[in-house]
Design a protein around this motif. Structure first.
Motif, PDB file in Angstrom:
ATOM      1  N   ALA A  30       0.792  -1.232   0.000  1.00 17.05           N
ATOM      2  CA  ALA A  30       0.000   0.000   0.000  1.00 17.05           C
ATOM      3  C   ALA A  30       0.828   1.288   0.000  1.00 17.05           C
ATOM      4  CB  ALA A  30      -0.975  -0.014   1.172  1.00 17.05           C
ATOM      5  N   PRO A  31       1.902   1.409   0.805  1.00 18.40           N
ATOM      6  CA  PRO A  31       2.607   2.702   0.864  1.00 18.40           C
ATOM      7  C   PRO A  31       3.657   2.931  -0.221  1.00 18.40           C
ATOM      8  CG  PRO A  31       3.512   1.225   2.513  1.00 18.40           C
ATOM      9  CD  PRO A  31       2.396   0.481   1.838  1.00 18.40           C
ATOM     10  N   THR A  49       2.043   1.698  -8.091  1.00 19.48           N
ATOM     11  CA  THR A  49       0.664   1.298  -7.773  1.00 19.48           C
ATOM     12  C   THR A  49       0.340  -0.092  -8.314  1.00 19.48           C
ATOM     13  OG1 THR A  49      -0.233   2.319  -9.789  1.00 19.48           O
ATOM     14  CG2 THR A  49      -0.103   3.712  -7.814  1.00 19.48           C
ATOM     15  N   VAL A  50       1.162  -0.601  -9.214  1.00 20.22           N
ATOM     16  CA  VAL A  50       0.876  -1.899  -9.839  1.00 20.22           C
ATOM     17  C   VAL A  50       0.928  -3.060  -8.846  1.00 20.22           C
ATOM     18  CG1 VAL A  50       1.675  -3.544 -11.590  1.00 20.22           C
ATOM     19  CG2 VAL A  50       1.563  -1.094 -12.111  1.00 20.22           C
ATOM     20  N   LEU A  90      11.067  -0.638   2.532  1.00 18.32           N
ATOM     21  CA  LEU A  90       9.790  -1.211   2.124  1.00 18.32           C
ATOM     22  C   LEU A  90       9.985  -2.443   1.253  1.00 18.32           C
ATOM     23  CD1 LEU A  90       7.467   1.846   1.349  1.00 18.32           C
ATOM     24  CD2 LEU A  90       7.154   0.091   3.099  1.00 18.32           C
ATOM     25  N   GLY A  91      11.022  -2.415   0.416  1.00 18.01           N
ATOM     26  CA  GLY A  91      11.324  -3.592  -0.387  1.00 18.01           C
ATOM     27  C   GLY A  91      11.664  -4.792   0.482  1.00 18.01           C
ATOM     28  N   LEU A  92      12.426  -4.541   1.547  1.00 19.12           N
ATOM     29  CA  LEU A  92      12.752  -5.606   2.484  1.00 19.12           C
ATOM     30  C   LEU A  92      11.490  -6.171   3.128  1.00 19.12           C
ATOM     31  CD1 LEU A  92      15.053  -7.135   3.996  1.00 19.12           C
ATOM     32  CD2 LEU A  92      14.932  -5.322   5.726  1.00 19.12           C
ATOM     33  N   LEU A  93      10.570  -5.273   3.535  1.00 20.14           N
ATOM     34  CA  LEU A  93       9.314  -5.700   4.148  1.00 20.14           C
ATOM     35  C   LEU A  93       8.476  -6.529   3.179  1.00 20.14           C
ATOM     36  CD1 LEU A  93       7.260  -5.596   6.464  1.00 20.14           C
ATOM     37  CD2 LEU A  93       6.431  -3.424   5.534  1.00 20.14           C
ATOM     38  N   LEU A  94       8.416  -6.098   1.932  1.00 23.68           N
ATOM     39  CA  LEU A  94       7.670  -6.860   0.929  1.00 23.68           C
ATOM     40  C   LEU A  94       8.242  -8.261   0.770  1.00 23.68           C
ATOM     41  CD1 LEU A  94       7.024  -4.308  -1.966  1.00 23.68           C
ATOM     42  CD2 LEU A  94       5.308  -5.494  -0.607  1.00 23.68           C
TER      43      LEU A  94
END
Length: 438
Positions: free
Chosen positions: A318-319, A396-397, A332-336
């Protein structure tokens, strides 16, 4: 986290594995190193393919949209042809499919490189991208099938190490995706824009040949379907496999939806050489989560774990569109990556329990193909959005893809529970006759 126990003898390793599932027991299974190491070498080039292609085509055309579209054609061709290749491998053996496949793939990559450097029309790049994707060696599914054979005998039941093996394979895949994008970016930026694809073709020939030579660990070919196998001649006829295909389409949308925007974001930030490192951070999160996931003895059902992990992945996407700083994007990439691994591992664990042995490799390739197809659609959409509205629009994809897949997956969740008979026949990897799975 990893169980420790006395070193097992070959005759007792499977019994010990049943008592103490974990990486240590898994890697002590007799004969597995004969395909684990060559399998790692053979799958490394795939991790370089999309990034190398995007960097070369963007360099020669100046368009992220065109680069993304050419990469998408490769992904679609792979998604369409991979299950057919898996089915042929089930019927005729892995070596019979792999040897001609790697030669055709290397030749196709060479043609694509020559056309791109000659500034050929876009349609010519698309034409070369089709055989490039269609001939991508399906080493990951082949290795997973070898694990399934190695972990059981002719009369064994479902092995508790299959989930650990699925986690190990996810970790191996993601380790290649930590190395691959970084290597591809370094070659394309520091040597030549075509160096990434040239290295990919060379490594495919070398690694694929090494893996194909390991004939003793390959599954026995099923030349014709009989009994219940005949009723389910294709793995896609199993409803649960179709549900998992939808789930992995969404995961593919995350992989594809990250590549082009990351490349554009780092370029906008004035650090284009960092794109491979940022994407490698994303893959590293996946790898770390896979290590932890495979070391845990889960009590929740696989279906519940899959739905929980997928919801977390959707929220983590989402963010992305609002990120302004490069370090935050890396975080955020790590979290994904941490969220993707549980969903991906559970999907591969489930599909092995849902299908009969005669369609196992094909089933794994349907999931691999679904990831590739989702990645292809996402890289196209992200490329077009990035060209017209910048990297933030491209981000957003992944959210759109995971939301759509999660909604469908919730509707099909009833198909994700293997019947007890199916788990005995298909999950245990050794029965000569498998029962129908509905």
């Amino acid at each position: 986290m990893v169980p420790t126990s006395p070193s097992p003898s070959p005759s007792s390793s499977k019994h010990d594995a049943a008592r103490a599932p974990g990486y240590r027991q898994l890697l002590r299974t007799p004969g597995v190193w004969a395909f684990v190491l060559p399998g790692f070498a053979a799958r490394q080039p795939f991790a370089m393919l999309t990034m190398s292609m995007v960097l070369l085509v963007e360099h020669t055309t100046g368009s992220y949209g065109t680069a993304g579209s050419v990469a998408a054609v490769t992904g679609v061709a792979m998604a369409v042809c991979a299950p057919r290749g898996g089915r042929l491998a089930d019927r005729f053996g892995q070596r019979a499919v792999l040897v001609p496949g790697i030669a055709l793939h290397a030749a196709s990559v060479g043609a694509l490189v020559a056309l791109a450097l000659a500034h050929a029309p876009v349609w010519a790049l698309f034409a070369a991208a089709v055989p490039t994707g269609a001939t991508v060696p399906q080493v990951g599914p082949m290795v997973r099938s070898r694990w399934a054979v190695a972990l059981t005998g002719p009369s064994a039941g479902p092995s508790p190490l299959m989930q650990t093996a699925a986690a190990f394979e996810s970790v191996t895949d993601e380790f290649t995706f930590v190395i691959g994008p970084v290597l591809a970016t370094a070659l394309c930026a520091g040597v030549h824009p075509a160096a990434g694809l040239i290295a990919e073709a060379t490594l495919t020939l070398a690694g694929g040949s090494l893996f194909a030579a390991q004939r003793k660990t390959a599954p026995r070919p099923h030349h014709r379907a009989t009994g219940s196998d005949a009723r389910h001649s294709s793995a896609l006829s199993v409803p649960g496999v179709r549900a998992l295909v939808i789930a992995l389409l969404g995961i593919g949308a995350v992989f594809g939806g990250m590549q082009v925007p990351i490349t554009a974001f780092t370029k906008e930030a004035g650090h284009p050489g960092l794109s491979g490192i940022v994407y490698g951070t994303f893959a590293a999160g996946n790898m770390l989560a896979g290590v932890a996931y495979g070391a845990i003895a889960w009590r929740r059902s696989p279906r519940r774990r899959l739905l929980t992990a997928y919801a977390a992945l959707m929220l983590a996407c989402a963010p992305l569109w609002a990120v302004q700083a490069l370090p935050l994007l890396g975080g955020l990439g790590l979290l994904l990556g941490l969220c993707i691994a549980p969903a991906l591992i559970t999907g591969y664990t489930l599909v092995e329990a849902l299908v009969p042995p005669a369609t196992r490799t094909e089933a794994f390739t349907w999931l691999t193909g679904a990831v590739a197809l989702g990645q292809a659609a996402a890289v196209t959409a992200a490329g077009l959005l990035t060209d017209h509205a910048g990297s933030h629009a491209g981000f957003t994809v992944p959210l759109t893809g995971t939301v759509a897949a999660f909604v469908v997956l919730m509707g099909l969740r009833g198909h994700l529970v293997p019947a007890p008979r199916a788990m005995r026949a298909a999950g245990a990897i050794g029965h000569r006759r498998a029962v129908a799975v509905d």
